[in-house]
Design a protein around this motif. Sequence first.
Motif, PDB file in Angstrom:
ATOM      1  N   ASP A 180       0.820  -1.215   0.000  1.00 22.21           N
ATOM      2  CA  ASP A 180       0.000   0.000   0.000  1.00 22.21           C
ATOM      3  C   ASP A 180       0.854   1.265   0.000  1.00 22.21           C
ATOM      4  OD1 ASP A 180      -2.258  -1.522  -0.015  1.00 22.21           O
ATOM      5  OD2 ASP A 180      -2.820  -1.166   2.072  1.00 22.21           O
ATOM      6  N   ILE A 181       1.862   1.299   0.868  1.00 23.35           N
ATOM      7  CA  ILE A 181       2.750   2.467   0.931  1.00 23.35           C
ATOM      8  C   ILE A 181       3.513   2.621  -0.382  1.00 23.35           C
ATOM      9  CG2 ILE A 181       4.745   3.468   2.103  1.00 23.35           C
ATOM     10  CD1 ILE A 181       3.767   1.982   4.657  1.00 23.35           C
ATOM     11  N   SER A 182       3.982   1.497  -0.940  1.00 27.15           N
ATOM     12  CA  SER A 182       4.716   1.543  -2.206  1.00 27.15           C
ATOM     13  C   SER A 182       3.811   2.007  -3.341  1.00 27.15           C
ATOM     14  CB  SER A 182       5.292   0.161  -2.530  1.00 27.15           C
ATOM     15  OG  SER A 182       6.215  -0.253  -1.535  1.00 27.15           O
ATOM     16  N   THR A 183       2.527   1.632  -3.270  1.00 30.03           N
ATOM     17  CA  THR A 183       1.583   2.078  -4.294  1.00 30.03           C
ATOM     18  C   THR A 183       1.458   3.596  -4.279  1.00 30.03           C
ATOM     19  OG1 THR A 183       0.311   0.013  -4.167  1.00 30.03           O
ATOM     20  CG2 THR A 183      -0.803   1.931  -5.103  1.00 30.03           C
ATOM     21  N   LYS A 184       1.328   4.160  -3.065  1.00 24.82           N
ATOM     22  CA  LYS A 184       1.216   5.612  -2.953  1.00 24.82           C
ATOM     23  C   LYS A 184       2.465   6.302  -3.486  1.00 24.82           C
ATOM     24  CE  LYS A 184      -0.446   9.584  -1.955  1.00 24.82           C
ATOM     25  NZ  LYS A 184      -1.539  10.155  -2.774  1.00 24.82           N
ATOM     26  N   VAL A 185       3.638   5.779  -3.130  1.00 25.21           N
ATOM     27  CA  VAL A 185       4.888   6.384  -3.598  1.00 25.21           C
ATOM     28  C   VAL A 185       4.982   6.266  -5.118  1.00 25.21           C
ATOM     29  CG1 VAL A 185       7.404   6.306  -3.454  1.00 25.21           C
ATOM     30  CG2 VAL A 185       6.037   5.904  -1.405  1.00 25.21           C
ATOM     31  N   THR A 186       4.566   5.129  -5.668  1.00 31.02           N
ATOM     32  CA  THR A 186       4.606   4.925  -7.113  1.00 31.02           C
ATOM     33  C   THR A 186       3.742   5.939  -7.854  1.00 31.02           C
ATOM     34  OG1 THR A 186       5.003   2.537  -6.842  1.00 31.02           O
ATOM     35  CG2 THR A 186       4.160   3.265  -8.973  1.00 31.02           C
TER      36      THR A 186
END
Length: 287
Positions: A180-186
């Motif tokens: 989830d956090i990586s999705t936001k950063v992406t």
Amino acid sequence: MSGELLAGLVLAFVSAVVINLAYLREHAAASSMPALSVRHPLHSAGLLLGDRKWLLAFGMESGGFLLYVAALALAPLSLVQSISAGGIGVLAFASARMAKRRLTRAELAGVLLSVLGLAALAVSLVGGRAQEGGGKLGPILLWLGVTAAIAIALVVVGRRHWGAAVANGIAGGLFFSIGDISTKVTTQGGARAGFVVLLLIGYGAGTALLQIGYQAGAALTVAGLATLVTNALPIAAGTVVLDEPLPDGARGVLRLLAFVAVVTGAVLLARQQPRTSGGQASVPAEA
């Protein structure tokens, strides 16, 4: 509240409903399979991919994830996650219906707290403007690395102390939070699009651990704990490492109370349940 933010929060809610219903269908499919194990990943993957009911459920979960990505492109991570946490209420009611039982007082209290938390969150947005953050890469990577280490430790030793259902549920939630956090950063674009690799690792590992956990416990226990962790950590990460500040004054206090209410509700709903699926005992799982 802007139209873009409202659209993002609506997408987050729909995503939460779809994903939690998909969890129930995955549980029903996985609990009737031969034992799944991380020690035999190819064999376990073959069992899952060869089951039509599980594939349909996973497709449903994937659709919910695409809605989640769209929500993150429109709203801050902490707000999207707080809305998503309310989806555990759907999981509670649907799992009770499938098992032909009534919700306990604790579960009803959890649903009420989650709903009140979402209502408080909505009030905190009135007249205000959510602020997007960015965050520095170093702290973000450190957060994700520590989260992964804790998840691996749970898989290795946690099941001996709390059982496979609880250990895999929490570890799966930890990996999902990485996704989830990586999705936001992406979605922030540029060089940060490289976080898609961590996104895939997080969701892949989280999905695998949940399927193993489903064979050892009820859907509400495994998916409930995963949902709790998946939502609580990104909410915290939004403020700690992604620089998404709380609003000032009364709205900030209300927003904080809303987060606490939603997470507390999720804790109550994720309490250990009998390992049943539609009234049938599930198959013991290996590590």
